[in-house]
Design a protein around this motif. Structure first.
Motif, PDB file in Angstrom:
ATOM      1  N   UNK A  69       0.813  -1.219   0.000  1.00 20.30           N
ATOM      2  CA  UNK A  69       0.000   0.000   0.000  1.00 20.30           C
ATOM      3  C   UNK A  69       0.842   1.262   0.000  1.00 20.30           C
ATOM      4  N   UNK A  70       1.897   1.271   0.830  1.00 23.28           N
ATOM      5  CA  UNK A  70       2.696   2.485   0.981  1.00 23.28           C
ATOM      6  C   UNK A  70       4.002   2.450   0.186  1.00 23.28           C
ATOM      7  N   UNK A  71       4.346   1.290  -0.382  1.00 21.68           N
ATOM      8  CA  UNK A  71       5.556   1.141  -1.199  1.00 21.68           C
ATOM      9  C   UNK A  71       6.816   1.567  -0.440  1.00 21.68           C
ATOM     10  N   UNK A  72       6.862   1.239   0.847  1.00 25.38           N
ATOM     11  CA  UNK A  72       8.036   1.542   1.671  1.00 25.38           C
ATOM     12  C   UNK A  72       9.027   0.394   1.535  1.00 25.38           C
ATOM     13  N   UNK A  73      10.279   0.720   1.166  1.00 26.79           N
ATOM     14  CA  UNK A  73      11.301  -0.304   0.934  1.00 26.79           C
ATOM     15  C   UNK A  73      12.265  -0.461   2.104  1.00 26.79           C
ATOM     16  N   UNK A  74      12.000   0.202   3.228  1.00 26.79           N
ATOM     17  CA  UNK A  74      12.881   0.105   4.390  1.00 26.79           C
ATOM     18  C   UNK A  74      13.058  -1.353   4.804  1.00 26.79           C
ATOM     19  N   UNK A  75      14.293  -1.808   5.050  1.00 30.91           N
ATOM     20  CA  UNK A  75      14.505  -3.196   5.476  1.00 30.91           C
ATOM     21  C   UNK A  75      13.737  -3.524   6.753  1.00 30.91           C
ATOM     22  N   UNK A  76      13.091  -4.688   6.762  1.00 23.02           N
ATOM     23  CA  UNK A  76      12.310  -5.131   7.912  1.00 23.02           C
ATOM     24  C   UNK A  76      12.888  -6.442   8.438  1.00 23.02           C
ATOM     25  N   UNK A  77      13.228  -6.453   9.726  1.00 18.78           N
ATOM     26  CA  UNK A  77      13.663  -7.674  10.401  1.00 18.78           C
ATOM     27  C   UNK A  77      12.575  -8.071  11.381  1.00 18.78           C
ATOM     28  N   UNK A  78      11.990  -9.249  11.168  1.00 15.36           N
ATOM     29  CA  UNK A  78      10.947  -9.730  12.062  1.00 15.36           C
ATOM     30  C   UNK A  78      11.588 -10.428  13.254  1.00 15.36           C
ATOM     31  N   UNK A  79      11.138 -10.075  14.438  1.00 22.80           N
ATOM     32  CA  UNK A  79      11.664 -10.588  15.695  1.00 22.80           C
ATOM     33  C   UNK A  79      10.505 -11.256  16.412  1.00 22.80           C
ATOM     34  N   UNK A  80      10.533 -12.589  16.521  1.00 29.48           N
ATOM     35  CA  UNK A  80       9.341 -13.273  16.994  1.00 29.48           C
ATOM     36  C   UNK A  80       9.671 -14.619  17.622  1.00 29.48           C
ATOM     37  N   UNK A  81       8.735 -15.137  18.406  1.00 27.13           N
ATOM     38  CA  UNK A  81       8.877 -16.465  18.990  1.00 27.13           C
ATOM     39  C   UNK A  81       8.384 -17.552  18.038  1.00 27.13           C
ATOM     40  N   UNK A  82       7.748 -17.180  16.946  1.00 28.33           N
ATOM     41  CA  UNK A  82       7.234 -18.171  15.991  1.00 28.33           C
ATOM     42  C   UNK A  82       8.401 -18.719  15.178  1.00 28.33           C
ATOM     43  N   UNK A  83       8.607 -20.044  15.248  1.00 26.65           N
ATOM     44  CA  UNK A  83       9.825 -20.597  14.659  1.00 26.65           C
ATOM     45  C   UNK A  83       9.595 -21.722  13.661  1.00 26.65           C
ATOM     46  N   UNK A  84       8.357 -21.957  13.228  1.00 24.25           N
ATOM     47  CA  UNK A  84       8.137 -23.004  12.240  1.00 24.25           C
ATOM     48  C   UNK A  84       8.526 -22.508  10.846  1.00 24.25           C
ATOM     49  N   UNK A  85       8.743 -23.447   9.951  1.00 23.17           N
ATOM     50  CA  UNK A  85       9.094 -23.080   8.579  1.00 23.17           C
ATOM     51  C   UNK A  85       7.982 -22.242   7.943  1.00 23.17           C
ATOM     52  N   UNK A  86       6.724 -22.610   8.192  1.00 28.97           N
ATOM     53  CA  UNK A  86       5.619 -21.869   7.601  1.00 28.97           C
ATOM     54  C   UNK A  86       5.557 -20.452   8.142  1.00 28.97           C
ATOM     55  N   UNK A  87       5.857 -20.289   9.431  1.00 26.80           N
ATOM     56  CA  UNK A  87       5.895 -18.939  10.001  1.00 26.80           C
ATOM     57  C   UNK A  87       6.924 -18.083   9.277  1.00 26.80           C
ATOM     58  N   UNK A  88       8.104 -18.658   9.037  1.00 28.96           N
ATOM     59  CA  UNK A  88       9.166 -17.908   8.367  1.00 28.96           C
ATOM     60  C   UNK A  88       8.777 -17.584   6.927  1.00 28.96           C
ATOM     61  N   UNK A 188      10.900 -24.851   0.537  1.00 28.23           N
ATOM     62  CA  UNK A 188       9.909 -25.341  -0.411  1.00 28.23           C
ATOM     63  C   UNK A 188      10.231 -24.815  -1.811  1.00 28.23           C
ATOM     64  N   UNK A 189       9.314 -25.083  -2.741  1.00 35.54           N
ATOM     65  CA  UNK A 189       9.511 -24.633  -4.116  1.00 35.54           C
ATOM     66  C   UNK A 189       8.879 -23.257  -4.307  1.00 35.54           C
ATOM     67  N   UNK A 190       9.086 -22.364  -3.336  1.00 33.20           N
ATOM     68  CA  UNK A 190       8.448 -21.049  -3.376  1.00 33.20           C
ATOM     69  C   UNK A 190       8.909 -20.226  -4.567  1.00 33.20           C
ATOM     70  N   UNK A 191      10.188 -20.351  -4.950  1.00 34.12           N
ATOM     71  CA  UNK A 191      10.700 -19.518  -6.034  1.00 34.12           C
ATOM     72  C   UNK A 191       9.929 -19.757  -7.328  1.00 34.12           C
ATOM     73  N   UNK A 192       9.645 -21.011  -7.635  1.00 34.16           N
ATOM     74  CA  UNK A 192       8.927 -21.312  -8.876  1.00 34.16           C
ATOM     75  C   UNK A 192       7.553 -20.649  -8.878  1.00 34.16           C
ATOM     76  N   UNK A 193       6.881 -20.662  -7.730  1.00 35.62           N
ATOM     77  CA  UNK A 193       5.565 -20.020  -7.622  1.00 35.62           C
ATOM     78  C   UNK A 193       5.672 -18.516  -7.859  1.00 35.62           C
ATOM     79  N   UNK A 194       6.688 -17.890  -7.267  1.00 34.78           N
ATOM     80  CA  UNK A 194       6.861 -16.448  -7.440  1.00 34.78           C
ATOM     81  C   UNK A 194       7.275 -16.101  -8.875  1.00 34.78           C
TER      82      UNK A 194
END
Length: 227
Positions: A69-88, A188-194
């Protein structure tokens, strides 16, 4: 560094301030998602430290809106207790640049932020990337082909930026994943999807394809002379 911390845990906020302020960094704090979105979209920061579990708007939605929506390119580092592959994967797909799981080392956090900042500065060396009739403005986050805007996802934007930087050279799958996701590529094969989604935006509306897949080798952009 000028950092925005979007975190509602007062102990974590206190630890971050105690570590980063003596190093000369400037920190702003937002204690919920709505406040974080307002600060991130209105002010310039070197990086954003973003918790996922926030009052009101969660970190994923905040990051997604910040990118789309805002097209902000500032680097974002997510800091969280969620550690599953799907969360990442969800974090990266929402537009995060890096992901650090609690508990974490403050020294590692500092090192990751510095790496994100170096990468972001390198991206801005060339303000507008051009190849053939394709342009990507890294300042506004807008990509066009033949003057027509392209509707890109945040990950599609990163893939296109990487391909443009190297065009018309071939980028291997591994190299492209490293450019887009850094040291934490999806398993996963995420790159092919993107790539498929990017091709729909970049090639489908036009008579000549630009995104070439070399099976087993990688991806590259081709110009009209090769079409």
């Amino acid at each position: 560094m000028n950092l925005l911390i979007v975190e509602d845990n007062p102990d974590i906020v206190a630890n971050l301030f105690a570590y980063f302020e003596p190093l000369g960094h400037t920190l702003d704090i937002a204690r919920n998602g709505d406040a974080g979105l307002q600060s991130a979209s209105r002010h310039a920061y070197d990086a954003i430290i973003l918790d996922l579990t926030l009052p009101g708007m969660d970190g994923l939605e905040l990051c997604r809106r910040l990118r789309e929506q805002y097209r902000v390119a500032t680097p974002v580092l997510m800091l969280t207790a969620r550690d599953t592959e799907q969360d990442k994967l969800s974090g990266f797909q929402a537009g995060a640049d890096d992901y650090l799981v609690k508990p974490y080392s403050l020294r590692e956090l500092d090192a990751r932020l510095k790496a994100l900042l170096r990468r972001a500065r390198n991206e801005l060396v060339q303000y507008v990337l051009r190849f053939d009739d394709l342009e990507l403005d890294t300042g506004t986050g807008q990509a066009t082909r033949a003057g027509k805007p392209l509707a890109l996802t945040p990950t599609g934007y990163k893939i296109l930026m990487a391909l443009l930087r190297h065009a018309p050279k071939l980028l291997s799958r591994e190299a492209l994943e490293r450019e887009v996701w850094g040291d934490h590529p999806p398993e996963s094969d995420a790159l092919r999807t993107h790539i498929h989604a990017l091709r729909q935006a970049l090639d489908k509306p036009f008579g000549r394809p630009m995104l070439l897949t070399r099976p087993g080798a990688g991806y590259r952009l081709v110009g009209r002379d090769e079409g």
